[in-house]
Design an enzyme around this catalytic site. Sequence first.
Site, mmCIF file in Angstrom:
data_model
loop_
_atom_site.group_PDB
_atom_site.id
_atom_site.type_symbol
_atom_site.label_atom_id
_atom_site.label_comp_id
_atom_site.label_asym_id
_atom_site.label_seq_id
_atom_site.Cartn_x
_atom_site.Cartn_y
_atom_site.Cartn_z
ATOM 1 N N ALA A 1 0.841 -1.200 0.000
ATOM 2 C CA ALA A 1 0.000 0.000 0.000
ATOM 3 C C ALA A 1 0.877 1.252 0.000
ATOM 4 O O ALA A 1 1.212 1.798 1.051
ATOM 5 C CB ALA A 1 -0.942 -0.026 1.198
ATOM 6 N N GLU B 1 3.251 -0.459 -11.203
ATOM 7 C CA GLU B 1 4.655 -0.598 -10.783
ATOM 8 C C GLU B 1 5.545 0.392 -11.553
ATOM 9 O O GLU B 1 6.720 0.129 -11.819
ATOM 10 C CB GLU B 1 5.140 -2.047 -10.889
HETATM 11 N N1 CAA Z 1 16.599 1.716 -4.702
HETATM 12 C C1 CAA Z 1 16.853 2.258 -3.492
HETATM 13 N N2 CAA Z 1 16.758 3.597 -3.262
HETATM 14 C C2 CAA Z 1 16.409 4.371 -4.301
HETATM 15 C C3 CAA Z 1 16.133 3.857 -5.570
HETATM 16 C C4 CAA Z 1 16.250 2.463 -5.758
HETATM 17 N N3 CAA Z 1 15.990 1.908 -6.944
HETATM 18 N N4 CAA Z 1 15.792 4.873 -6.374
HETATM 19 C C5 CAA Z 1 15.860 5.995 -5.649
HETATM 20 N N5 CAA Z 1 16.238 5.689 -4.390
HETATM 21 C C6 CAA Z 1 16.492 6.610 -3.286
HETATM 22 C C7 CAA Z 1 17.424 7.712 -3.740
HETATM 23 O O1 CAA Z 1 18.789 7.319 -3.617
HETATM 24 C C8 CAA Z 1 17.068 8.805 -2.783
HETATM 25 O O2 CAA Z 1 17.634 8.515 -1.514
HETATM 26 P P1 CAA Z 1 18.133 9.676 -0.533
HETATM 27 O O3 CAA Z 1 16.926 10.451 -0.147
HETATM 28 O O4 CAA Z 1 18.755 8.964 0.589
HETATM 29 O O5 CAA Z 1 19.107 10.502 -1.346
HETATM 30 C C9 CAA Z 1 15.569 8.646 -2.623
HETATM 31 O O6 CAA Z 1 15.279 7.288 -2.949
HETATM 32 C C10 CAA Z 1 14.757 9.559 -3.519
HETATM 33 O O7 CAA Z 1 15.110 9.281 -4.852
HETATM 34 P P2 CAA Z 1 14.706 10.251 -6.039
HETATM 35 O O8 CAA Z 1 15.160 11.647 -5.723
HETATM 36 O O9 CAA Z 1 15.159 9.645 -7.313
HETATM 37 O O10 CAA Z 1 13.111 10.255 -5.936
HETATM 38 P P3 CAA Z 1 12.022 10.952 -6.847
HETATM 39 O O11 CAA Z 1 11.057 11.621 -5.956
HETATM 40 O O12 CAA Z 1 12.666 11.739 -7.953
HETATM 41 O O13 CAA Z 1 11.219 9.697 -7.451
HETATM 42 C C11 CAA Z 1 10.729 7.940 -8.982
HETATM 43 C C12 CAA Z 1 11.801 8.703 -8.181
HETATM 44 C C13 CAA Z 1 11.549 6.942 -9.783
HETATM 45 C C14 CAA Z 1 9.963 8.827 -9.925
HETATM 46 C C15 CAA Z 1 9.780 7.207 -8.000
HETATM 47 O O14 CAA Z 1 8.928 8.116 -7.366
HETATM 48 C C16 CAA Z 1 8.963 6.144 -8.682
HETATM 49 O O15 CAA Z 1 9.432 5.021 -8.892
HETATM 50 N N6 CAA Z 1 7.691 6.452 -9.023
HETATM 51 C C17 CAA Z 1 6.771 5.442 -9.521
HETATM 52 C C18 CAA Z 1 6.026 4.815 -8.370
HETATM 53 C C19 CAA Z 1 5.574 3.422 -8.687
HETATM 54 O O16 CAA Z 1 6.229 2.667 -9.385
HETATM 55 N N7 CAA Z 1 4.469 3.037 -8.097
HETATM 56 C C20 CAA Z 1 3.984 1.691 -8.206
HETATM 57 C C21 CAA Z 1 2.980 1.442 -7.166
HETATM 58 S S1 CAA Z 1 2.905 -0.233 -6.651
HETATM 59 C C22 CAA Z 1 2.072 -1.078 -7.836
HETATM 60 O O17 CAA Z 1 1.772 -0.593 -8.876
HETATM 61 C C23 CAA Z 1 1.808 -2.513 -7.503
HETATM 62 C C24 CAA Z 1 0.659 -3.074 -8.234
HETATM 63 O O18 CAA Z 1 -0.448 -2.898 -7.897
HETATM 64 C C25 CAA Z 1 0.911 -3.976 -9.377
#
Ligand code: CAA
Length: 383
Positions: free
Chosen positions: A124, A361
């Site tokens: 969630a 995702e």
């Molecule tokens: N692994 C670990 N940490 C990570 C990471 C990774 N792959 N990617 C980023 N981080 C960390 C960064 O290092 C950073 O850490 P610090 O704060 O310590 O520096 C922190 O996370 C923030 O990273 P970003 O500045 O890159 O974050 P952002 O706000 O720019 O967002 C994004 C990045 C890729 C856009 C992210 O928000 C994202 O993936 N969005 C999509 C959300 C998503 O996929 N939702 C799916 C919902 S679940 C689902 O769909 C399941 C279902 O029902 C099938």
Amino acid sequence: MDFELTSEQREIQELTREFAASEITPCASEWDRERLFPQEVFAKLASLGLMGVCVPEDVGGAGSDFLSYILVLEELSRADAGVGVTLAVHTSACTLPLLAFGTPEQVERYVPPLARGEALGAFALTEAGAGSDAGAIVSHGSESPAGWHLSGAKQWITNGSFADTFILFARTEPDVAGSRGISAFVVDADHVTVTREEHKLGLNSSSTVDLVFDTDVPANRLLGTRGQGFRIAMATLDGGRIGIGAQAVGIAQAAFDVACAYARERRAFGKAIGEFQAIQHKLATMATEIEAARLLVYRAAWLKQSGKPHTMEGAQAKLFASEVARRQTAEAIQVLGGYGYTKEAPVERYFRDAKVTEIYEGTSEIQRLVIARALLGQIGRDV
Ligand code: CAA
């Protein structure tokens, strides 16, 4: 480089394929039409050890590798993509982050029932104002005499109506902007209330809900450390996206299978339509794209199980496989012509089911962002 599956991986693939052919494929159209969540299927998958296929044996799983799990998802999704996503979220988005980030006590309490399929898992994260921008969540968590008070609302929660265990994300540091103020919790189903079951374009055999919560949970339900929640979510999605890639490959393969069989049988202008170059080229492109998607998915799975970085490679696999699934399920309809556009043939279901793989995702736009940031060195890989 070795492209052969191991004998154990082939056995698991074959077991799942046979199970899907006998227990899922014959019912998939009905589940889609009636919007039925096939609860009994998950009990049977549990008896085969497939609800925790890549979970270690000492915590209730089958002890196979991540690629074996990916093969299971592909085969299940080939039969019914709703069953595929249910298992994907249960495993990659609930059981595996518990294993990776849980305390020994949390692992002992939550993982064995999930891995044995006695409990179903959910994840969630998403909220009305926090979809692609997952760091914008406003659900609130604060320390309380009981441990933590959690309050808020979530949307698009897969497995929501049937899950026993939720990994739930809330903002615990209101003064810290963005992703660093979020923590993860493991929460039993009686702490959340499902308010609405979503009515979707496809994946009708899966459950997708809105939920609310305003509840106290014990202190030991914090998963990982305070403020680590966003990174737990991202690391979870790194693996989850490989599973959605496998789901997309399974759907596309199912569409190809139907199109290929139809091309052999359907006759026009005095011969089978598969003898016309127009249809041959479609089938050739379909098979080639599906195989390319499969290889990207398997490679990303291998990287993950080898403990290697896979953030970018998982995003590439999901991006490519989901676009192949959307494109090639549409081509399958084209091969079947008017028949493909009806409910008589399964390809219209594959087309509807495929679309969501470009959305959940992380949308294709977010996958491109993740890939570009990795290429440009703008994001920590597997932090
Ligand atoms: N692994 C670990 N940490 C990570 C990471 C990774 N792959 N990617 C980023 N981080 C960390 C960064 O290092 C950073 O850490 P610090 O704060 O310590 O520096 C922190 O996370 C923030 O990273 P970003 O500045 O890159 O974050 P952002 O706000 O720019 O967002 C994004 C990045 C890729 C856009 C992210 O928000 C994202 O993936 N969005 C999509 C959300 C998503 O996929 N939702 C799916 C919902 S679940 C689902 O769909 C399941 C279902 O029902 C099938």
